[in-house]
Design an enzyme around this catalytic site. Sequence first.
Site, PDB file in Angstrom:
ATOM      1  N   GLY A 146       5.335 -14.472  65.888  1.00 16.67           N
ATOM      2  CA  GLY A 146       5.736 -15.679  65.173  1.00 16.67           C
ATOM      3  C   GLY A 146       5.145 -16.984  65.666  1.00 16.67           C
ATOM      4  O   GLY A 146       5.710 -18.052  65.431  1.00 16.67           O
ATOM      5  N   ASN A 174       2.438 -18.458  64.513  1.00 18.67           N
ATOM      6  CA  ASN A 174       2.081 -19.262  63.327  1.00 18.67           C
ATOM      7  C   ASN A 174       3.332 -19.866  62.701  1.00 18.67           C
ATOM      8  O   ASN A 174       3.323 -21.033  62.277  1.00 18.67           O
ATOM      9  CB  ASN A 174       1.330 -18.403  62.312  1.00 18.67           C
ATOM     10  CG  ASN A 174      -0.155 -18.286  62.634  1.00 18.67           C
ATOM     11  OD1 ASN A 174      -0.912 -19.232  62.430  1.00 18.67           O
ATOM     12  ND2 ASN A 174      -0.564 -17.148  63.177  1.00 18.67           N
ATOM     13  N   ARG A 203       7.749   2.104  49.003  1.00 20.00           N
ATOM     14  CA  ARG A 203       7.290   0.743  49.275  1.00 20.00           C
ATOM     15  C   ARG A 203       7.745  -0.236  48.200  1.00 20.00           C
ATOM     16  O   ARG A 203       8.140  -1.364  48.504  1.00 20.00           O
ATOM     17  CB  ARG A 203       5.762   0.714  49.399  1.00 20.00           C
ATOM     18  CG  ARG A 203       5.275  -0.580  50.024  1.00 20.00           C
ATOM     19  CD  ARG A 203       3.784  -0.616  50.129  1.00 20.00           C
ATOM     20  NE  ARG A 203       3.190  -0.942  48.846  1.00 20.00           N
ATOM     21  CZ  ARG A 203       1.903  -0.798  48.574  1.00 20.00           C
ATOM     22  NH1 ARG A 203       1.092  -0.308  49.454  1.00 20.00           N
ATOM     23  NH2 ARG A 203       1.437  -1.154  47.391  1.00 20.00           N
ATOM     24  N   ARG A 229       2.747  -5.686  56.635  1.00 24.12           N
ATOM     25  CA  ARG A 229       2.841  -4.618  55.634  1.00 24.12           C
ATOM     26  C   ARG A 229       2.099  -5.016  54.373  1.00 24.12           C
ATOM     27  O   ARG A 229       2.095  -6.197  53.997  1.00 24.12           O
ATOM     28  CB  ARG A 229       4.308  -4.378  55.256  1.00 24.12           C
ATOM     29  CG  ARG A 229       5.063  -3.509  56.227  1.00 24.12           C
ATOM     30  CD  ARG A 229       6.513  -3.434  55.819  1.00 24.12           C
ATOM     31  NE  ARG A 229       6.706  -2.714  54.567  1.00 24.12           N
ATOM     32  CZ  ARG A 229       6.773  -1.390  54.468  1.00 24.12           C
ATOM     33  NH1 ARG A 229       6.689  -0.644  55.540  1.00 24.12           N
ATOM     34  NH2 ARG A 229       6.956  -0.803  53.303  1.00 24.12           N
ATOM     35  N   LEU A 257       1.647  -5.524  50.503  1.00 27.82           N
ATOM     36  CA  LEU A 257       2.595  -5.910  49.450  1.00 27.82           C
ATOM     37  C   LEU A 257       2.088  -5.367  48.117  1.00 27.82           C
ATOM     38  O   LEU A 257       0.900  -5.473  47.798  1.00 27.82           O
ATOM     39  CB  LEU A 257       2.715  -7.434  49.399  1.00 27.82           C
ATOM     40  CG  LEU A 257       3.443  -8.049  50.595  1.00 27.82           C
ATOM     41  CD1 LEU A 257       3.206  -9.544  50.666  1.00 27.82           C
ATOM     42  CD2 LEU A 257       4.937  -7.738  50.536  1.00 27.82           C
ATOM     43  N   ASN A 314      -1.765 -15.882  52.900  1.00 24.67           N
ATOM     44  CA  ASN A 314      -1.743 -15.064  54.119  1.00 24.67           C
ATOM     45  C   ASN A 314      -2.783 -15.608  55.077  1.00 24.67           C
ATOM     46  O   ASN A 314      -3.826 -16.105  54.651  1.00 24.67           O
ATOM     47  CB  ASN A 314      -2.098 -13.611  53.764  1.00 24.67           C
ATOM     48  CG  ASN A 314      -2.169 -12.703  54.982  1.00 24.67           C
ATOM     49  OD1 ASN A 314      -1.255 -12.707  55.821  1.00 24.67           O
ATOM     50  ND2 ASN A 314      -3.228 -11.911  55.094  1.00 24.67           N
ATOM     51  N   SER A 351      -9.054 -16.586  58.429  1.00 22.59           N
ATOM     52  CA  SER A 351      -9.115 -17.005  57.026  1.00 22.59           C
ATOM     53  C   SER A 351      -7.700 -17.141  56.488  1.00 22.59           C
ATOM     54  O   SER A 351      -6.818 -16.355  56.840  1.00 22.59           O
ATOM     55  CB  SER A 351      -9.829 -15.948  56.171  1.00 22.59           C
ATOM     56  OG  SER A 351     -11.112 -15.651  56.666  1.00 22.59           O
ATOM     57  N   THR A 399      -3.204 -11.058  47.006  1.00 20.30           N
ATOM     58  CA  THR A 399      -3.225 -10.184  45.830  1.00 20.30           C
ATOM     59  C   THR A 399      -2.920  -8.777  46.349  1.00 20.30           C
ATOM     60  O   THR A 399      -2.913  -8.557  47.569  1.00 20.30           O
ATOM     61  CB  THR A 399      -4.607 -10.216  45.146  1.00 20.30           C
ATOM     62  OG1 THR A 399      -5.550  -9.619  46.041  1.00 20.30           O
ATOM     63  CG2 THR A 399      -5.044 -11.631  44.792  1.00 20.30           C
ATOM     64  N   GLU A 405      -6.000 -20.650  64.443  1.00 21.57           N
ATOM     65  CA  GLU A 405      -5.152 -20.229  63.316  1.00 21.57           C
ATOM     66  C   GLU A 405      -4.100 -21.294  62.998  1.00 21.57           C
ATOM     67  O   GLU A 405      -3.819 -21.570  61.833  1.00 21.57           O
ATOM     68  CB  GLU A 405      -4.454 -18.903  63.626  1.00 21.57           C
ATOM     69  CG  GLU A 405      -5.365 -17.701  63.561  1.00 21.57           C
ATOM     70  CD  GLU A 405      -4.586 -16.393  63.600  1.00 21.57           C
ATOM     71  OE1 GLU A 405      -3.466 -16.328  63.073  1.00 21.57           O
ATOM     72  OE2 GLU A 405      -5.115 -15.426  64.186  1.00 21.57           O
TER      73      GLU A 405
HETATM   74  C1  GAR Z   1      -2.096 -13.538  63.723  1.00 20.21           C
HETATM   75  O1  GAR Z   1      -3.264 -13.415  64.481  1.00 20.21           O
HETATM   76  C2  GAR Z   1      -2.387 -13.296  62.251  1.00 20.21           C
HETATM   77  O2  GAR Z   1      -3.633 -13.796  61.850  1.00 20.21           O
HETATM   78  C3  GAR Z   1      -2.357 -11.786  62.203  1.00 20.21           C
HETATM   79  O3  GAR Z   1      -1.286 -11.421  63.023  1.00 20.21           O
HETATM   80  C4  GAR Z   1      -1.137 -12.401  64.050  1.00 20.21           C
HETATM   81  C5  GAR Z   1       0.288 -12.868  64.028  1.00 20.21           C
HETATM   82  O4  GAR Z   1       0.519 -13.740  65.101  1.00 20.21           O
HETATM   83  N1  GAR Z   1      -2.193 -11.324  60.860  1.00 20.21           N
HETATM   84  C6  GAR Z   1      -2.731 -10.198  60.421  1.00 20.21           C
HETATM   85  O5  GAR Z   1      -3.399  -9.456  61.114  1.00 20.21           O
HETATM   86  C7  GAR Z   1      -2.457  -9.898  58.959  1.00 20.21           C
HETATM   87  N2  GAR Z   1      -3.402  -8.972  58.454  1.00 20.21           N
HETATM   88  P1  GAR Z   1       1.854 -14.583  65.146  1.00 20.21           P
HETATM   89  O6  GAR Z   1       2.994 -13.606  64.854  1.00 20.21           O
HETATM   90  O7  GAR Z   1       1.912 -15.094  66.556  1.00 20.21           O
HETATM   91  O8  GAR Z   1       1.762 -15.670  64.120  1.00 20.21           O
END
Ligand code: GAR
Length: 222
Positions: free
Chosen positions: A17, A19, A70, A96, A98, A112, A141, A146, A179
């Site tokens: 978490g 981000n 799912r 996961r 979607l 995302n 990115s 989608t 990020e």
């Molecule tokens: C981040 O690096 C995010 O880009 C990645 O998971 C991490 C979550 O970090 N997301 C993916 O790989 C999605 N395909 P966080 O829980 O510390 O934000």
Amino acid sequence: MVADHSPRLAVLASGRGSNLQAIIDAVADGRLDARVAGVFGDRPKAFALERARDAGIEARALRPRDFADRDGFDAALFNEVASVQPDFIVCAGYMRLLGAAALEPWAGRIINIHPSLLPDFKGLDTHARAIAAGVAEHGASVHFVTPDLDGGPVIAQARVPVLPGDDADTLAARVLETEHPLMLAVLQLLCAGRITLCDTVVELDGQPLPAPLQLASKRLPA
Ligand code: GAR
């Protein structure tokens, strides 16, 4: 003080978490005119949910194993999400896939963050795969979601160099630093109504983006 008319965000998260925390902090500091209306996930013990509750934000997780398939899980999760009436849904480390049925009502309103320069390295273990591929640059990115895994229209990217001696952990840490500002910059544009999705095309101020915005990149040390 966040005004009542600020856009409402629902955040989906599966893990640490960081981000989410960057979003919570930016809202609290007045750097992002939005409010986090709820945090949702698929792992009841995810630290992201604790971060949300610590900030006084409603947080709920459903367990995939409690659902037959799912689509059933997604429908229940998005029912919870819809209950907080978000303007936008932010997948911030939500791990996961979607399905199309859940996503359909949210087209153009769900984003995302993915740790690669899409379309390169969709899926998992992006940092190790970038090193194994010998690329000079890697990054993150933010894209509209989608049903196509990590395949939705890309809004913006942040680039970092891959340095000699990097392993997946050092590279992941460098990417993660970009990020948070990348996510916040996109959310500012999205919440201000400046970024929109028109069919499959990302528009900025009503004009098609010829290429993803380049934001928050880190250059090689001089
Ligand atoms: C981040 O690096 C995010 O880009 C990645 O998971 C991490 C979550 O970090 N997301 C993916 O790989 C999605 N395909 P966080 O829980 O510390 O934000």
